[in-house]
Design an enzyme around this catalytic site. Structure first.
Site, PDB file in Angstrom:
ATOM      1  CE  LYS A  88      32.478   5.265 -10.029  1.00  0.00           C
ATOM      2  NZ  LYS A  88      32.589   4.097 -10.937  1.00  0.00           N
ATOM      3  CB  SER A 163      34.510   1.365  -8.881  1.00  0.00           C
ATOM      4  OG  SER A 163      33.975   1.782 -10.115  1.00  0.00           O
ATOM      5  CB  SER A 187      32.167  -0.100 -11.889  1.00  0.00           C
ATOM      6  OG  SER A 187      33.337  -0.646 -11.357  1.00  0.00           O
TER       7      SER A 187
HETATM    8  N1  GLN Z   1      36.058  -4.320 -10.656  1.00  0.00           N
HETATM    9  C1  GLN Z   1      36.642  -4.059 -11.935  1.00  0.00           C
HETATM   10  C2  GLN Z   1      38.019  -3.457 -11.767  1.00  0.00           C
HETATM   11  O1  GLN Z   1      38.442  -3.352 -10.674  1.00  0.00           O
HETATM   12  C3  GLN Z   1      35.755  -3.157 -12.743  1.00  0.00           C
HETATM   13  C4  GLN Z   1      35.828  -1.749 -12.301  1.00  0.00           C
HETATM   14  C5  GLN Z   1      34.964  -0.840 -13.118  1.00  0.00           C
HETATM   15  O2  GLN Z   1      34.071  -1.256 -13.853  1.00  0.00           O
HETATM   16  N2  GLN Z   1      35.251   0.437 -13.022  1.00  0.00           N
HETATM   17  O3  GLN Z   1      38.658  -3.088 -12.696  1.00  0.00           O
END
Ligand code: GLN
Length: 513
Positions: A88, A163, A187
């Site tokens: 990532k 994400s 995410s």
């Molecule tokens: N979808 C969640 C957010 O937008 C979690 C994102 C994540 O775990 N990095 O904050």
């Protein structure tokens, strides 16, 4: 192994990480052949999937050659030596860009490797490149990436989750058997669920945050994505463990996750179904597959009970105060002086003006929204009412878990309320987007372990559904044990992995962007 052309290259991309490592160690295939097969696969399918922001062909082949050289010299190889991996783009790498899906980091070359990056390299894992993500990991679809969305290999018109959506798409598209994601609110698990693969959020502090570009420091946790539970466990073990460079790193042995993934037995295990998560409001096919998974666990000898966690209903609002608050503080470091982009610096403007122009040009809409939300929640006069209150709720959620884990060994829920939604559907509706993490956020707030494992396809759209298995902090192995049992039983029912039911890329009806 004699070179066998395109057919053999395709076979190599279908192997699990465990199989690749064994074949490389035995000399049945070279690490270079394995790396090349995956690089070829990326060339073939990534124009459609768009999982990668950066492909490091030369670096990957060099790392693979190194593994082959070590093997030839009789040096010991680690358990994942020669296995390709997609990283990532939030983890720093000295030999590749690190953009976090943001324009503000365009052109930045980190001067150091993240601890996770370093551990992978030391283990002989072959890093193929950096994967797409929602900008600074804020989002559930990769649509917040400044470089455009990634596409779900099951249906290219749909989101791969976020994400860590580039990572989940790469693994599901056979571009890499393994990927690293990060989980702040879901995410790793949410993209794994909607792509029909396995994703694990380790206990907070179980994997190092050193070199993970910070979103919300009290929540951020790197973890593995893979096509099998065993592969996820193998990666978990290689990437984890105490790191003196991360002050919140847990100074304790890594839980025995590989042994647990090989011990697929749930007889006598107490499994709790969270009452607050079994109400209405989510997709019927998700509910149907979840109910079947619970029945399956019962048939395998688990004792299933319902457990109430009354404060879980407040997890989402608490998270959307805590995470933006931490993000508003963490992202203050992007000041146009130290990293990447610098806009409007024509010699006439003050540093303050350049900073302001750079942040205006460099951050996307969702990141700006979070910075404003967080700055507001932390401002004097509102701090107690918003940030302070959210932290109290966080404590109550942790206590709900503590009470639940006195009654049961693990808690289960669907990973996500819906299957992969169409690209664009929620792009202008932040609240709808936030709901994708309804079931994953409590484990982040409490800092405990949770995995997502495929549990079937929703009948109404034929898309994958994930089962979430939550375990107490430092009992990550328990999540793996249950996930391995579910995986084994379901694969017997399906006659193979769930992913085998996805259409071949390039042959999908209505596929393409
Ligand atoms: N979808 C969640 C957010 O937008 C979690 C994102 C994540 O775990 N990095 O904050």
């Amino acid at each position: 192994m004699a070179a066998g052309g395109a057919g053999m290259a395709r076979e190599l991309t279908r192997l699990t990480a465990a199989e690749i490592a064994a074949a490389v160690a035995a000399g049945d295939v070279s690490a270079v052949e394995v790396a090349q097969a995956h690089l070829d696969r990326i060339v073939a399918v990534d124009p459609d999937v768009r999982a990668f922001l950066h492909v490091a062909g030369i670096g990957a082949l060099a790392a693979a050659e190194d593994v082959d050289r070590k093997r030839a010299a009789g040096e010991p190889l680690g358990p994942l030596a020669g296995v390709p991996l997609a990283l990532k783009d939030v983890m720093t790498t000295t030999d590749m860009p690190t953009t976090c899906g943001s324009k503000i980091l365009d052109g930045w070359r980190p001067p150091y490797d993240a601890t996770v990056t370093r551990r992978l390299r030391d283990a002989g894992v072959v890093i193929l490149g950096k994967t797409n993500m929602d900008e600074f990991a804020m989002g559930s679809s990769t649509e917040n990436s400044a470089y455009g969305p990634s596409h779900n290999p099951w249906d290219l018109t749909r989101i791969p989750g976020g994400s860590s959506g580039g990572s989940s798409a790469a693994v599901a598209a056979y571009e890499a058997p393994l990927a690293i994601g990060t989980d702040t609110g879901g995410s790793i698990r949410q993209p794994a669920a909607v792509c029909g693969i396995v994703g694990m959020k380790p206990t907070y502090g179980g994997s190092s945050r050193y070199g993970l570009v910070a979103f919300a420091s009290s929540l951020d946790t790197p973890g593995p994505l893979a096509r099998t539970v065993l592969d996820a466990a193998l990666l978990h073990e290689v990437m984890s463990g105490h790191d003196p460079r991360d002050s919140t790193s847990v100074d304790a042995p890594v839980p025995p996750v590989v042994a647990a993934a090989r011990h697929a037995d749930v007889s006598g295990l107490r499994v709790g179904v969270v009452t607050e998560f079994s109400g209405g409001g989510y997709q019927s096919g998700v509910r149907a597959r979840f109910t079947e998974a619970v029945e399956l666990l019962e048939s395998l000898g688990a004792k299933v009970v319902e457990v109430s966690c009354p404060h879980f209903s407040y997890a989402l609002p608490a998270y959307y105060l805590i995470a933006p608050s931490e993000c508003s503080s963490n992202l203050a470091r992007f000041d146009a002086m130290r990293f990447g982009l610098r806009a409007g610096d024509d010699g006439t403007r003050s540093a303050d003006e350049v900073m302001s122009l750079t942040r205006e040009a460099g951050f996307g809409a969702e990141v700006k929204r979070r910075i404003m939300l967080g700055t507001y929640a932390l401002s004097s006069g509102y701090y107690d009412a918003y940030y302070g209150k959210a932290q109290q709720v966080r404590t109550l959620i942790t206590r709900d878990f503590d009470a639940a884990f006195e009654q049961v060994d693990v808690l289960v829920s669907p990973t996500t309320p819906t299957t992969a939604f169409p690209i664009g559907e929620r792009a202008d509706d932040p609240m709808a987007m936030y709901l994708a993490d309804l079931f994953t956020i409590p484990s982040d707030l409490a800092g405990n372990a949770a995995i997502s494992v495929p549990c079937g396809l929703a009948p109404e759209d034929g898309l994958p559904v994930g089962l979430q298995i939550m375990a107490p902090a430092l009992a990550d192995d328990r999540s793996y044990r249950v996930a391995a049992a579910v995986e084994a039983a379901l694969q017997e029912r399906w006659g193979g992995p769930l992913l085998a039911q996805a259409g071949e890329l390039g042959e999908q009806a209505g596929g393409g962007r």
